[in-house]
Scaffold this motif. Structure first.
Motif, PDB file in Angstrom:
ATOM      1  N   SER A   1       0.830  -1.194   0.000  1.00 38.80           N
ATOM      2  CA  SER A   1       0.000   0.000   0.000  1.00 38.80           C
ATOM      3  C   SER A   1       0.872   1.254   0.000  1.00 38.80           C
ATOM      4  CB  SER A   1      -0.901  -0.042   1.232  1.00 38.80           C
ATOM      5  OG  SER A   1      -1.718   1.078   1.239  1.00 38.80           O
ATOM      6  N   GLY A   2       0.507   2.221  -0.799  1.00 42.14           N
ATOM      7  CA  GLY A   2       1.257   3.472  -0.861  1.00 42.14           C
ATOM      8  C   GLY A   2       2.434   3.421  -1.803  1.00 42.14           C
ATOM      9  N   SER A   3       2.565   2.326  -2.561  1.00 42.25           N
ATOM     10  CA  SER A   3       3.732   2.215  -3.439  1.00 42.25           C
ATOM     11  C   SER A   3       3.513   2.925  -4.776  1.00 42.25           C
ATOM     12  CB  SER A   3       4.065   0.733  -3.655  1.00 42.25           C
ATOM     13  OG  SER A   3       2.932   0.068  -4.183  1.00 42.25           O
TER      14      SER A   3
ATOM     15  N   LYS B   1       0.716   2.405  -7.027  1.00 43.27           N
ATOM     16  CA  LYS B   1      -0.006   1.634  -8.046  1.00 43.27           C
ATOM     17  C   LYS B   1      -1.206   2.414  -8.603  1.00 43.27           C
ATOM     18  CE  LYS B   1      -1.042  -1.626  -5.108  1.00 43.27           C
ATOM     19  NZ  LYS B   1      -0.518  -1.141  -3.823  1.00 43.27           N
ATOM     20  N   SER B   2      -2.018   2.924  -7.672  1.00 45.16           N
ATOM     21  CA  SER B   2      -3.225   3.636  -8.122  1.00 45.16           C
ATOM     22  C   SER B   2      -2.849   4.882  -8.901  1.00 45.16           C
ATOM     23  CB  SER B   2      -4.080   4.044  -6.928  1.00 45.16           C
ATOM     24  OG  SER B   2      -4.550   2.897  -6.281  1.00 45.16           O
ATOM     25  N   THR B   3      -1.843   5.560  -8.410  1.00 41.99           N
ATOM     26  CA  THR B   3      -1.406   6.775  -9.088  1.00 41.99           C
ATOM     27  C   THR B   3      -0.982   6.463 -10.520  1.00 41.99           C
ATOM     28  OG1 THR B   3      -0.595   7.480  -6.934  1.00 41.99           O
ATOM     29  CG2 THR B   3       0.055   8.802  -8.819  1.00 41.99           C
ATOM     30  N   LEU B   4      -0.243   5.380 -10.678  1.00 36.59           N
ATOM     31  CA  LEU B   4       0.209   4.991 -12.008  1.00 36.59           C
ATOM     32  C   LEU B   4      -0.995   4.681 -12.912  1.00 36.59           C
ATOM     33  CD1 LEU B   4       2.523   4.276 -13.946  1.00 36.59           C
ATOM     34  CD2 LEU B   4       2.508   1.952 -12.992  1.00 36.59           C
TER      35      LEU B   4
HETATM   36  P1  ADP Z   1      -1.240   2.601  -3.784  1.00 37.01           P
HETATM   37  O1  ADP Z   1      -2.366   2.657  -4.743  1.00 37.01           O
HETATM   38  O2  ADP Z   1      -0.123   1.765  -4.295  1.00 37.01           O
HETATM   39  O3  ADP Z   1      -1.649   2.194  -2.437  1.00 37.01           O
HETATM   40  P2  ADP Z   1      -1.158   5.397  -4.226  1.00 37.01           P
HETATM   41  O4  ADP Z   1      -0.901   5.470  -5.714  1.00 37.01           O
HETATM   42  O5  ADP Z   1      -2.527   5.624  -3.807  1.00 37.01           O
HETATM   43  O6  ADP Z   1      -0.619   4.023  -3.677  1.00 37.01           O
HETATM   44  O7  ADP Z   1      -0.214   6.454  -3.521  1.00 37.01           O
HETATM   45  C1  ADP Z   1       1.140   6.615  -3.859  1.00 37.01           C
HETATM   46  C2  ADP Z   1       1.740   7.740  -3.054  1.00 37.01           C
HETATM   47  O8  ADP Z   1       1.244   8.963  -3.515  1.00 37.01           O
HETATM   48  C3  ADP Z   1       1.450   7.657  -1.562  1.00 37.01           C
HETATM   49  O9  ADP Z   1       2.599   8.021  -0.872  1.00 37.01           O
HETATM   50  C4  ADP Z   1       0.370   8.634  -1.375  1.00 37.01           C
HETATM   51  O10 ADP Z   1       0.460   9.207  -0.092  1.00 37.01           O
HETATM   52  C5  ADP Z   1       0.677   9.653  -2.441  1.00 37.01           C
HETATM   53  N1  ADP Z   1      -0.571  10.278  -2.897  1.00 37.01           N
HETATM   54  C6  ADP Z   1      -1.569   9.682  -3.551  1.00 37.01           C
HETATM   55  N2  ADP Z   1      -2.555  10.557  -3.861  1.00 37.01           N
HETATM   56  C7  ADP Z   1      -2.141  11.759  -3.375  1.00 37.01           C
HETATM   57  C8  ADP Z   1      -2.683  13.071  -3.353  1.00 37.01           C
HETATM   58  N3  ADP Z   1      -3.883  13.355  -3.927  1.00 37.01           N
HETATM   59  N4  ADP Z   1      -1.972  14.048  -2.769  1.00 37.01           N
HETATM   60  C9  ADP Z   1      -0.768  13.793  -2.189  1.00 37.01           C
HETATM   61  N5  ADP Z   1      -0.202  12.600  -2.168  1.00 37.01           N
HETATM   62  C10 ADP Z   1      -0.848  11.565  -2.751  1.00 37.01           C
END
Ligand code: ADP
Ligand code: MG
Length: 736
Positions: free
Chosen positions: A40-42, A44-47
């Motif tokens: 979690s937090g790596s 993935k969703s952002t990508l």
């Molecule tokens: P995962 O889906 O792998 O759990 P995320 O892609 O959600 O991870 O998050 C990746 C990183 O980007 C995390 O450190 C998260 O805190 C940061 N992050 C995600 N969305 C935001 C946002 N809207 N503003 C600031 N930081 C964000």
């Protein structure tokens, strides 16, 4: 072919910098089934969001079919999503108030397909995901696994080359998860499928590539099965959303959530009613001003002149004949008090309310020169004409309870003053909303009333031995004209009790005149001799009274008038007539001079105030309804966000919202119109409303319609702007 070169996503939040992912290099092709894992937090969703075009990126370059995307605007990203991407979310992101069929259909409607073209295709796909049995079920009634299958159906039907799924099985049990994965694999053979998951085992047997992320970086990119690299990604075909599709969605959205529909309807109904009420109340106030109001005078005819003699004596018959010989005189009303005094005439009925009554002013029947609308002209002394609204309840429903019926005139204490007034003719007021009534009676009847009125509004006092005494003065037939009979008790006021032969003075006064008569006390009564001497049997009430002859008593009140009114034939020449009257020694006053407001500046002021108040009201209404509608639509934000994620542009979303608010405001508007109409034709019978409704014509209806429609348009513009303020994904994250 999708390619990322050193792409980084950096978040700036209030000066704090966070990295979503950094320096990602990746090349993906059609036919691949890519599984991305990582803690979690790596990142993935952002990508995924960057790949989906739901979010922008800050560094590097992403290519689609070799084309750069770093310069994309919000609009370009909308197009990109429409052409290439179908999303599946952990939280399904479906429209809960739509059926399964409607959810799947929505994508196609938004891609410009015609409803009839797509039916078979939709049913096919619903069948593929095994939901045929539920096609007409609202999504809110489905289980999680079923919902995700709807989401897959929706992703598939768009025929996008890339399907992106962020933890699609995250909310599902193992059984449903397996189901969903199988279906996903089956329906996406030649597409690029990118799936994010915590649970790599669930996907292992299908994956052609497994990517591991850690701390915003790709730490492993393992190709399990080689896929032909030359495949070019085909764009999804789509057209502009047709007007009919927007209309269809607009109508669907108007009614699909009943509570929301009712709330919006009420807001618009409130706005319309407020506008109509405000406008008509002002008109009503203005019309009152036009007519003028006077506390004292009820009959404010412009051809009426009030007259009094300059020497302050009462009018004699000679005076009257002099006046009526003047050229422009139409008629004289001697006892003009009745023109301005409302009395009540009433009778008990067997129908309707059981009591039929009118508050009327009184006129001489001689001055009635028109035709009656019902019945006939009076022939006998006790017959009368009633003038009132044609909408009067009894006249509309039970006219036989009025015509040829005897009425009584009553005073304010409901005591009968005059009985047996027979209404034989009815005249309607010109304005049927004018409920003021008039009664035209014979002059003999008016005279009787006059005596009563003088008595009612006069004070009688007795002066005895140079002192005013408080005793009542009562008429009696048993007393001689020059005499008075008093109580034995009064003896105490005279020396040695010799009261017989003493003088007593009776004084009468009212606003018009004062008069006095001298009488001689010729007898006294005790309780025993009371009835015999006075003819009165109510010792309790009158045991202290001074009795005088009844004719003498009447003469105190039956006076020639001190004030009268003349009505002129020709209003234009009223000033000449006034001069002529003055020359006869008569003071004059036009009754219109008593109108409280007659000048035009005042009307202009009212107009100005009205315009300002209307403008302020529209502003207030706009902002109140804006906030209410915003709150109502807040619950729908997920819907509009979903539309966006499915690739709808701001314009399209606004159009759909436009239509929804348009339908709603029209329904509210025409409900108001219906109410006004029903009031006008008297099916709704509320006097104040019917008074107001007379001011509503075509022009007012059009004006208020335009205002309502403009307001609904502005509202939808403002609300849709709010929805689009942030990127699609941040709105989505806020909503979920
Ligand atoms: P995962 O889906 O792998 O759990 P995320 O892609 O959600 O991870 O998050 C990746 C990183 O980007 C995390 O450190 C998260 O805190 C940061 N992050 C995600 N969305 C935001 C946002 N809207 N503003 C600031 N930081 C964000
Ligand atoms: Mg995530």
């Amino acid at each position: 072919m999708l390619k990322l070169e050193n792409v980084s996503k950096i978040y700036y939040n209030n000066g704090i910098i966070a990295t979503g992912f950094s320096k990602v290099n990746l090349e993906l092709n059609l036919g691949e089934f890519v599984v991305i894992t990582g803690e979690s937090g790596s990142g993935k969703s952002t990508l995924l969001n960057v790949i989906s075009g739901l979010d922008s990126y800050e560094e590097g370059e992403m290519y689609i079919n070799g084309q750069e995307t770093s310069h994309y605007t919000e609009k370009d990203l909308e197009q990109y999503r429409k052409k290439y991407i179908a999303n599946i979310f952990q939280n399904f992101n479906l429209i809960n108030s739509y059926t399964v069929y409607q959810n799947v259909e929505l994508v196609l409607l938004l891609s410009g397909y015609k409803k009839s073209q797509v039916k078979k295709k939709i049913l096919d796909i619903i069948d593929q995901v095994g939901l045929t049995k539920f096609k007409n079920t609202k999504v809110s009634k489905l289980s999680g696994g079923q919902k995700q299958r709807v989401a897959i159906a929706r992703a598939i039907i768009k025929d996008s080359p890339i399907i992106v799924a962020d933890e699609p099985t995250g909310n599902l049990d193992t059984e449903s998860a397996k189901d969903v994965i199988d279906i996903l694999r089956k329906v996406s053979k030649d597409k690029l499928v990118i799936i994010v998951t915590h649970n790599i085992e669930q996907f292992e047997e299908h994956a052609t590539r497994i990517i591991k992320m850690h701390d915003g970086k790709i730490i492993e990119n393992r190709e399990i099965e080689k896929i032909d690299e030359t495949n070019l990604i085909k764009e999804t075909k789509f057209k502009k959303v047709t007007f009919f599709n927007k209309l269809r969605l607009g109508i669907r959205n108007t009614f699909n959530i009943k509570s929301k529909f009712l709330l919006l309807f009420m807001v618009f109904f409130f706005i319309t009613s407020a506008l109509f009420l405000e406008y008509t109340s002002f008109k009503l106030a203005e019309s009152d001003i036009d007519n003028g109001v006077s506390v004292t005078f009820k009959d404010l005819s412009e051809n009426r002149i009030l007259i009094k003699k300059q020497d302050k004596t009462s009018f004699s018959e000679e005076d009257y004949s002099k006046i009526s010989n003047l050229q422009n005189i139409d008629y004289i009303v001697k006892n003009d008090v009745f023109l301005d005094t409302q009395i009540t005439i009433s009778r008990s009925t067997t129908k309707g309310y059981g009591e039929c009554w009118y508050a009327t002013t009184i006129n001489d029947v001689k001055n009635f020169k028109e035709q009656v609308d019902l019945g006939r002209i009076p022939e006998q002394e006790n017959e009368a004409i009633l003038q009132t609204s044609s909408k009067n309840y009894y006249i509309e429903n039970f006219v036989d309870e009025v015509l040829e019926q005897n009425f009584s005139i009553k005073d304010s204490q409901e005591n009968s003053i005059l009985d047996g007034i027979k209404i034989v003719g009815i005249k309607f007021n010109e304005n049927s909303n004018n409920y003021d009534s008039k009664i035209y009676m014979d002059s003999t009847q008016i005279e009787k009333l006059n005596t009563y009125m003088n008595e009612e509004y006069s004070t009688l006092k007795a002066l005895f031995q140079n002192k005013y005494i408080q005793n009542k003065i009562v008429p009696s037939e048993k007393v001689e004209k020059e005499n008075a009979i008093v109580s034995d008790d009064l003896k105490s006021l005279v020396k040695n009790g010799r009261i017989k032969g003493k003088d007593i003075q009776i004084e009468v006064s009212n606003i018009f005149y004062s008069d006095k008569i001298n009488l001689t006390i010729n007898n006294t009564y005790t309780e025993k001799s009371f009835t015999r001497l006075t003819g009165n049997d109510n010792y309790k009430l009158y045991g202290n009274a001074i009795f005088i002859n009844n004719e003498v008593y009447d003469s105190l009140f039956n006076k020639q008038p001190y004030q009268s009114s003349v009505f002129v034939k020709d209003f234009e020449n009223i000033d000449t007539t006034i001069l002529e009257l003055n020359n006869l020694g008569i003071d004059t006053k036009k009754v219109t001079d008593f109108k409280v407001i007659t000048n035009d500046n005042y009307n202009e002021l009212v107009q100005m105030i009205r315009t300002i108040v209307t403008i302020i009201l529209i502003f207030i209404l706009f902002f109140i309804s804006y906030f209410i509608i915003k709150i109502i639509l807040k619950s729908r934000a997920i819907y509009y966000t979903t539309l966006r994620m499915l690739g709808s542009s701001r314009k399209e979303v606004r159009k759909i919202l436009d239509i929804e608010l348009f339908i709603n405001s029209n329904l509210a508007y025409f409900t108001s119109i219906l109410i006004i109409y029903l009031t006008k034709i008297n099916i709704i019978n509320i006097q104040y409303l019917s008074k107001l409704s007379q001011f509503i014509g075509l022009w007012e209806c059009v004006l208020i319609y335009v205002i309502i429609i403009l307001m609904s348009k502005l509202l939808s513009r403002k609300v849709s702007k709010d929805i689009f303020k942030k990127s699609a994904i941040s709105t989505y994250n806020e909503e979920v």
